[in-house]
Enzyme design. Structure first.
Site, PDB file in Angstrom:
ATOM      1  N   HIS A 174      55.816  36.633  46.397  1.00 50.47           N
ATOM      2  CA  HIS A 174      55.133  37.908  46.652  1.00 50.47           C
ATOM      3  C   HIS A 174      54.334  38.359  45.429  1.00 50.47           C
ATOM      4  O   HIS A 174      54.134  39.555  45.212  1.00 50.47           O
ATOM      5  CB  HIS A 174      56.134  38.993  47.076  1.00 50.47           C
ATOM      6  CG  HIS A 174      57.054  38.553  48.168  1.00 50.47           C
ATOM      7  ND1 HIS A 174      56.680  38.537  49.498  1.00 50.47           N
ATOM      8  CD2 HIS A 174      58.321  38.078  48.129  1.00 50.47           C
ATOM      9  CE1 HIS A 174      57.691  38.085  50.228  1.00 50.47           C
ATOM     10  NE2 HIS A 174      58.694  37.793  49.417  1.00 50.47           N
ATOM     11  N   SER A 191      29.850  28.334  33.323  1.00 50.53           N
ATOM     12  CA  SER A 191      29.515  29.571  34.024  1.00 50.53           C
ATOM     13  C   SER A 191      28.023  29.806  33.848  1.00 50.53           C
ATOM     14  O   SER A 191      27.468  29.555  32.771  1.00 50.53           O
ATOM     15  CB  SER A 191      30.307  30.756  33.443  1.00 50.53           C
ATOM     16  OG  SER A 191      29.796  31.984  33.916  1.00 50.53           O
TER      17      SER A 191
END
Length: 331
Positions: free
Chosen positions: A38, A162
């Site tokens: 979770h 990038s």
């Protein structure tokens, strides 16, 4: 065409993906890591065992892909050899058809209409979709591990990491794989849902759809290649894994409260919840908590005080090291 694609391209590519993930399982079998359930810190494992989970899942689906028989037919306009029997009534046309189809390397389907009903294609692509879904799961986990700093990416001279931020090396290979797997599954799912359906003894809706068999397979192959390229670039950052574990002594609440329950200590879960939830837990504070458990035998307290997030990994390393045997059993 489909048989050739499977034997020469799809299955070898799947095998290569499984082999590389298996290599990670072996290489990192003993490296402890903090798990997350979770999105929250959870019981530790090893990186190798988590890689082994993916390798085994993928192997099972690969075997199901390989096991789907490719069917064929020759049975005339509606599947009854009507014209064949009028021309040569003494010939056992079903036996002739079965022999011919079998010699082509296909499995004979004795019950057809004008077309072979394509159920096997739905079965095949269903298995490919499951393989692809597991690989999406792997791609996303690798992306997340890179984001956490668990893996670094090798830099390649001349490669743009990038488009605007020079310091970055984006995990583009896993992203490209995930994207292409989504395209592949969308096409393969449509094929699997549509092809078994044909009005009465045949309509032409399958004809135009069959022209796209290669699209889903092609995008799948692109994805497998991207995943392999991504794997080839990653390097495990053991310092970061160690740091995360050292910041997460609260994960030992699970074994401690379990041992407390074994010895009849009242409200073990509640005591550990009060001690750990929302609190900063360190090695010193956890060991002080254990030292104060007067209801436990002295030797048990001593054992719990020796427990660390790095050693609380169950049989994770053993599972990773036994992977190859389980992969053989899955074949």
């Amino acid at each position: 065409m489909l048989t050739e694609a499977l034997q020469k391209h799809v299955l070898p590519a799947m095998d290569q993906v499984i082999s590389e993930i298996s290599r990670l399982a072996s290489e990192y079998a003993d490296i402890p890591m903090l798990c997350r359930t979770h999105g929250q810190t959870a019981t530790p494992s090893t990186m190798g065992k988590e890689m082994a989970v993916f390798a085994y899942r993928l192997q099972r689906q690969r075997q199901q892909v390989a096991a789907v028989p490719i069917l064929g037919k020759i049975a005339g306009a509606v599947g009854n050899y009507n014209a064949h029997m009028c021309a040569y009534p003494s010939v056992d046309w079903q036996s002739v058809a079965e022999g011919f189809v079998s010699r082509l390397g296909l499995q004979f389907n004795p019950y057809v209409t004008q077309i072979e009903p394509h159920d096997y294609i739905a079965e095949l692509f269903g298995a490919v979709i499951r393989f692809n879904n597991i690989l999406i799961d792997f791609d996303r986990d690798m992306w997340s591990y890179i984001s956490l700093g668990y893996f670094r990416q090798r830099t390649i001279a001349g490669e743009v990491g990038s488009s605007t931020m020079p310091h970055k090396v984006n995990p583009i290979d896993f992203e490209n794989s995930e994207g292409n797997l989504g395209v592949a599954n969308a096409m393969l799912e449509h094929l699997a849902n549509k092809l078994p359906i044909s009005r009465w003894q045949r309509d032409l809706t399958d004809s135009t759809v069959l022209r796209n068999l290669g699209v889903g397979i092609g995008h799948s192959l692109l994805s497998y290649s991207s995943t392999l390229r991504g794997i080839s670039k990653v390097q495990l950052n053991q310092d970061k894994l160690h740091q995360d574990l050292d910041n997460s002594w609260e994960v030992l609440a699970e074994p401690i409260q379990t041992v407390m329950r074994r010895y009849g200590v009242p409200e073990p879960y509640e005591k550990l919840k009060a001690f750990t939830r929302g609190q900063r837990v360190t090695q010193d504070s956890m060991q002080s908590f254990v030292a104060g458990l007067a209801d436990l035998p002295d030797d048990v307290r001593a054992e719990l005080q020796q427990l660390t997030p790095w050693t609380y990994v169950g049989n994770a390393a053993q599972q990773a090291k036994q992977l190859q045997q389980h992969l053989k059993n899955a074949k």
